[in-house]
Scaffold this motif. Structure first.
Motif, PDB file in Angstrom:
ATOM      1  N   LEU A 166       1.034  -0.444  -8.442  1.00 12.52           N
ATOM      2  CA  LEU A 166       0.783  -1.615  -7.601  1.00 12.52           C
ATOM      3  C   LEU A 166       1.904  -1.794  -6.577  1.00 12.52           C
ATOM      4  N   PHE A 167       3.145  -1.709  -7.028  1.00  9.08           N
ATOM      5  CA  PHE A 167       4.270  -1.891  -6.114  1.00  9.08           C
ATOM      6  C   PHE A 167       4.365  -0.752  -5.104  1.00  9.08           C
ATOM      7  N   THR A 168       4.039   0.446  -5.519  1.00  7.83           N
ATOM      8  CA  THR A 168       4.077   1.576  -4.594  1.00  7.83           C
ATOM      9  C   THR A 168       3.061   1.391  -3.476  1.00  7.83           C
ATOM     10  N   LEU A 169       1.845   0.960  -3.816  1.00  9.92           N
ATOM     11  CA  LEU A 169       0.814   0.751  -2.802  1.00  9.92           C
ATOM     12  C   LEU A 169       1.157  -0.405  -1.873  1.00  9.92           C
ATOM     13  N   GLN A 223      -8.975  -7.624   0.072  1.00 11.66           N
ATOM     14  CA  GLN A 223      -9.762  -7.088   1.174  1.00 11.66           C
ATOM     15  C   GLN A 223      -8.989  -6.075   2.009  1.00 11.66           C
ATOM     16  N   GLY A 224      -7.734  -5.861   1.661  1.00  8.59           N
ATOM     17  CA  GLY A 224      -6.934  -4.876   2.380  1.00  8.59           C
ATOM     18  C   GLY A 224      -6.410  -5.359   3.713  1.00  8.59           C
ATOM     19  N   ARG A 225      -6.266  -6.680   3.877  1.00  8.86           N
ATOM     20  CA  ARG A 225      -5.749  -7.189   5.144  1.00  8.86           C
ATOM     21  C   ARG A 225      -4.239  -6.995   5.226  1.00  8.86           C
ATOM     22  N   ALA A 234      -2.567   1.437   6.630  1.00 12.57           N
ATOM     23  CA  ALA A 234      -3.947   0.962   6.490  1.00 12.57           C
ATOM     24  C   ALA A 234      -4.620   1.619   5.292  1.00 12.57           C
ATOM     25  N   ARG A 235      -4.363   2.898   5.083  1.00 13.78           N
ATOM     26  CA  ARG A 235      -4.934   3.589   3.920  1.00 13.78           C
ATOM     27  C   ARG A 235      -4.378   3.021   2.620  1.00 13.78           C
ATOM     28  N   ASP A 236      -3.067   2.745   2.604  1.00 13.28           N
ATOM     29  CA  ASP A 236      -2.460   2.159   1.411  1.00 13.28           C
ATOM     30  C   ASP A 236      -3.054   0.783   1.109  1.00 13.28           C
ATOM     31  N   ARG A 237      -3.316  -0.007   2.167  1.00 12.00           N
ATOM     32  CA  ARG A 237      -3.913  -1.333   1.950  1.00 12.00           C
ATOM     33  C   ARG A 237      -5.311  -1.211   1.360  1.00 12.00           C
ATOM     34  N   GLN A 238      -6.074  -0.229   1.813  1.00  9.20           N
ATOM     35  CA  GLN A 238      -7.412  -0.033   1.262  1.00  9.20           C
ATOM     36  C   GLN A 238      -7.336   0.457  -0.192  1.00  9.20           C
ATOM     37  N   ASP A 239      -6.382   1.337  -0.464  1.00 12.37           N
ATOM     38  CA  ASP A 239      -6.200   1.795  -1.849  1.00 12.37           C
ATOM     39  C   ASP A 239      -5.760   0.637  -2.738  1.00 12.37           C
ATOM     40  N   LEU A 240      -4.884  -0.212  -2.209  1.00 13.24           N
ATOM     41  CA  LEU A 240      -4.446  -1.391  -2.959  1.00 13.24           C
ATOM     42  C   LEU A 240      -5.620  -2.306  -3.247  1.00 13.24           C
ATOM     43  N   MET A 244       0.547   7.288  13.272  1.00 11.48           N
ATOM     44  CA  MET A 244       0.447   7.951  11.970  1.00 11.48           C
ATOM     45  C   MET A 244       0.897   7.026  10.837  1.00 11.48           C
ATOM     46  N   ALA A 245       2.047   6.341  11.081  1.00 12.00           N
ATOM     47  CA  ALA A 245       2.556   5.424  10.059  1.00 12.00           C
ATOM     48  C   ALA A 245       1.591   4.271   9.837  1.00 12.00           C
ATOM     49  N   GLU A 246       1.007   3.762  10.926  1.00  9.33           N
ATOM     50  CA  GLU A 246       0.066   2.656  10.789  1.00  9.33           C
ATOM     51  C   GLU A 246      -1.195   3.096  10.053  1.00  9.33           C
ATOM     52  N   GLN A 247      -1.635   4.317  10.287  1.00  8.79           N
ATOM     53  CA  GLN A 247      -2.804   4.836   9.571  1.00  8.79           C
ATOM     54  C   GLN A 247      -2.523   4.927   8.070  1.00  8.79           C
ATOM     55  N   ARG A 248      -1.305   5.358   7.737  1.00  4.54           N
ATOM     56  CA  ARG A 248      -0.947   5.444   6.326  1.00  4.54           C
ATOM     57  C   ARG A 248      -0.918   4.061   5.697  1.00  4.54           C
TER      58      ARG A 248
END
Length: 281
Positions: A91-94, A63-65, A7-13, A1-5
């Motif tokens: 930006l810092f939150t993401l 690219q959200g890596r 990954a979502r934050d990286r895509q939002d960033l 669950m944490a990893e999914q979040r």
């Protein structure tokens, strides 16, 4: 669950960075506008160059890596993209899931609207960063607690005044309880900004200037919750003022701290001090 979040934050960033890059006109960062540009806004390599980071690294970020991002580098990216205070905080939150380092109070833009709001507060009020650097204050605060204008910017800090200014200390009858409570709240904020130079510099100064701070800081206390009603001495008698703290939506680096008299005697004393006050400058 944490990893999914994450990954979502990286895509939002990635989407956030791309959107801000594409909306930034080359002329805004001193680059010539040419007809040969195929994409709107800046190129990735231009942002990387302005920020002083590697093109490959910035490309991976956009690219959200899953790469490591320091607060210092994020600050450079924020400056390169000309982000305002709200965008910088986002930006810092993401990227870090935590607030950005606080800027020095003197570098934070206090708008005319915020200054009008301060003066509209009947009691003492001020705007401060998380480490309690004061960015602006109203007439009532100057009249009741003393004008901050003659102080150097580094001394315009509420924790510094409570621990290292004898006149401010003398005006608080139950000083030890208030100082310890204030220190506990400050430590909670420090836990969220452990790498912030403003916090670290203030802690070093207070450790050298105040024997009480030097003794109490190592105790790691974060549990004290002082009474919101603060009691102060004045030349016209004791005052009881209730303290409230609010975050400023349009300036995420700032908090509004306001004191409201809790009884008629305190209200009369505040009003009298305001009438008598004359600026020192």
């Amino acid at each position: 669950m944490a990893e999914q979040r994450r990954a979502r934050d990286r895509q939002d960033l990635a989407a956030f960075l791309r959107g801000r890059r594409e909306r930034l006109e080359p002329a805004a960062v001193g680059l010539p506008a040419t007809a040969r540009r195929r994409t709107p806004g800046l190129r990735r390599e231009e942002v990387a160059q302005i920020a002083g980071v590697g093109v490959t690294w910035y490309t991976w970020l956009e690219q959200g890596r899953a790469i490591q991002v320091s607060a210092h580098v994020l600050e450079q990216v924020a400056r390169a993209l000309r982000l305002d205070a709200t965008e910088r905080a986002h930006l810092f939150t993401l990227a870090h899931d935590r607030p950005p380092p606080m800027r020095p109070a003197e570098s934070i833009g206090v708008t005319p609207a915020l200054r009008r709001m301060l003066e509209a507060v009947d009691g003492p009020a001020y705007l401060a960063t998380a480490c309690l650097d004061v960015a602006a204050w109203n007439t009532a605060l100057a009249a009741v607690f003393g004008d901050l204008a003659p102080l150097s910017p580094e001394d315009r800090n509420m924790l510094w005044l409570v621990f290292a200014s004898p006149p401010h200390r003398a005006a608080i009858p139950n000083w030890e309880a208030e100082a310890r409570g204030m220190l506990a709240r400050f430590r909670v904020e420090f836990g969220r900004h452990r790498d912030d130079p403003a916090f670290l510099a203030l802690i070093r100064r207070l450790d050298q200037a105040s024997h009480d701070f030097h003794r109490w800081w190592p105790e790691q206390d974060v549990t004290r919750r002082p009474d919101p009603v603060k009691r102060f001495s004045s030349r016209h008698g004791p005052m009881a003022l209730e303290q409230s703290v609010f975050r400023v939506e349009e300036a995420p680096d700032l908090r509004l701290v306001a004191y409201v008299p809790v009884d008629e005697d305190s209200r009369r004393i505040v009003a009298r001090l305001r009438r008598e006050w004359q600026p020192d400058h």
